[in-house]
Design an enzyme around this catalytic site. Structure first.
Site, mmCIF file in Angstrom:
data_model
loop_
_atom_site.group_PDB
_atom_site.id
_atom_site.type_symbol
_atom_site.label_atom_id
_atom_site.label_comp_id
_atom_site.label_asym_id
_atom_site.label_seq_id
_atom_site.Cartn_x
_atom_site.Cartn_y
_atom_site.Cartn_z
ATOM 1 N N CYS A 85 11.011 5.057 -6.676
ATOM 2 C CA CYS A 85 10.796 5.212 -5.221
ATOM 3 C C CYS A 85 9.911 6.427 -4.937
ATOM 4 O O CYS A 85 10.242 7.547 -5.319
ATOM 5 C CB CYS A 85 12.144 5.364 -4.502
ATOM 6 S SG CYS A 85 11.986 5.504 -2.705
ATOM 7 N N ARG B 21 7.098 -3.458 -2.262
ATOM 8 C CA ARG B 21 7.519 -4.167 -3.479
ATOM 9 C C ARG B 21 8.996 -4.530 -3.464
ATOM 10 O O ARG B 21 9.521 -5.070 -4.435
ATOM 11 C CB ARG B 21 7.207 -3.304 -4.705
ATOM 12 C CG ARG B 21 5.726 -3.007 -4.884
ATOM 13 C CD ARG B 21 5.502 -1.883 -5.871
ATOM 14 N NE ARG B 21 6.057 -0.619 -5.374
ATOM 15 C CZ ARG B 21 6.014 0.524 -6.057
ATOM 16 N NH1 ARG B 21 5.478 0.557 -7.257
ATOM 17 N NH2 ARG B 21 6.529 1.626 -5.534
ATOM 18 N N CYS C 198 14.541 0.309 1.305
ATOM 19 C CA CYS C 198 13.327 1.111 1.417
ATOM 20 C C CYS C 198 12.198 0.271 2.016
ATOM 21 O O CYS C 198 12.139 -0.947 1.827
ATOM 22 C CB CYS C 198 12.906 1.631 0.042
ATOM 23 S SG CYS C 198 11.479 2.760 0.105
ATOM 24 N N ASP D 203 9.230 0.231 1.064
ATOM 25 C CA ASP D 203 8.289 -0.096 -0.009
ATOM 26 C C ASP D 203 7.972 -1.607 -0.035
ATOM 27 O O ASP D 203 8.895 -2.432 -0.051
ATOM 28 C CB ASP D 203 8.890 0.348 -1.351
ATOM 29 C CG ASP D 203 7.867 0.343 -2.474
ATOM 30 O OD1 ASP D 203 7.246 -0.717 -2.715
ATOM 31 O OD2 ASP D 203 7.690 1.391 -3.110
ATOM 32 N N HIS E 250 15.618 1.805 -4.892
ATOM 33 C CA HIS E 250 14.860 1.204 -6.003
ATOM 34 C C HIS E 250 14.343 2.306 -6.909
ATOM 35 O O HIS E 250 13.961 3.386 -6.447
ATOM 36 C CB HIS E 250 13.714 0.319 -5.487
ATOM 37 C CG HIS E 250 12.631 1.054 -4.767
ATOM 38 N ND1 HIS E 250 11.411 1.343 -5.334
ATOM 39 C CD2 HIS E 250 12.596 1.592 -3.521
ATOM 40 C CE1 HIS E 250 10.669 2.002 -4.462
ATOM 41 N NE2 HIS E 250 11.352 2.173 -3.354
HETATM 42 CO CO CO Z 1 11.048 3.563 -1.954
#
Ligand code: CO
Length: 204
Positions: free
Chosen positions: A99, A44, A40, A42, A96
């Site tokens: 998400c 993080r 992803c 993201d 994750h």
């Molecule tokens: Co995500």
């Protein structure tokens, strides 16, 4: 502009050279990673950091909600290059928990283009609606959808012609499904690894 980032970059490069003077020179000549990470976007979920790998050790493709759509030229280009040219031995699809893409796919709100991108997640949700409806807590339901989405993307990768042709040539390619926990920093292996055609049917 962005002077702090440029300073970070210089300090990082200096540290790398101090630890290993030939580090960048070696990477300049070739990359030979054994792994393709499909994860992803993201912020993080930083691929290299999570598995503690250096530059040159991980080939990475990231998009919103770690999808591997069989019509997406970007993902397919990465997959073909990784399989045919770099000859990675492992492909990890890494979702994750928590998400935002997964949550946005099923919350009914309109956001524009991303609603189209996230459409495959709504299909996964629909296919598994009985299992998901039986989970009373919303967060747990979305976390299970994160896992089911990863399993679907593992199937997409493993059923792709690039991967199937590699197996037919006798090339080793294992496709794994992981979900990363933002709260613990740990990866959960969903044990859905596909290493050949015979494994693919077991995921249904
Ligand atoms: Co995500």
């Amino acid at each position: 502009m962005l002077d702090d980032l440029k300073a970070n970059n210089r300090a990082w490069a200096t540290r790398k050279i101090e630890a290993d003077p030939g580090f960048f020179k070696r990477l300049e000549d070739q990359q030979a990673p054994e792994y393709l990470w499909i994860g992803c976007s993201d912020s993080r979920v930083p691929a290299n950091e999570i598995v503690d790998l250096d530059p040159g050790e991980l080939f990475v493709h990231r998009n919103v909600a770690n999808l591997a759509p069989p019509q997406d030229a970007n993902y397919l280009s990465v997959l073909q290059f990784a399989i045919d040219v770099i000859k990675v031995k492992h492909v990890m699809v890494v979702g994750h928990y928590g998400c935002g893409g997964i949550a946005a796919a099923v919350d009914g709100q309109r956001r524009g283009l991303v609603d189209h991108w996230l459409h495959p997640i709504r299909e996964v949700c629909h296919e598994h609606r009985h299992e998901l409806d039986a989970i009373p807590e919303q967060r747990a339901r979305l976390d299970r959808l994160c896992e089911l989405n990863v399993i679907r993307q593992v199937k997409n990768v493993a059923s792709d012609v690039f991967v199937q042709d590699a197996w037919a040539r006798g090339q080793t390619v294992c496709v794994h499904g992981w979900v990363y926990s933002l709260g613990t920093g740990l990866v959960n292996d969903l044990n859905v690894t596909v290493s050949g055609l015979e494994d693919l049917g077991k995921l249904d």
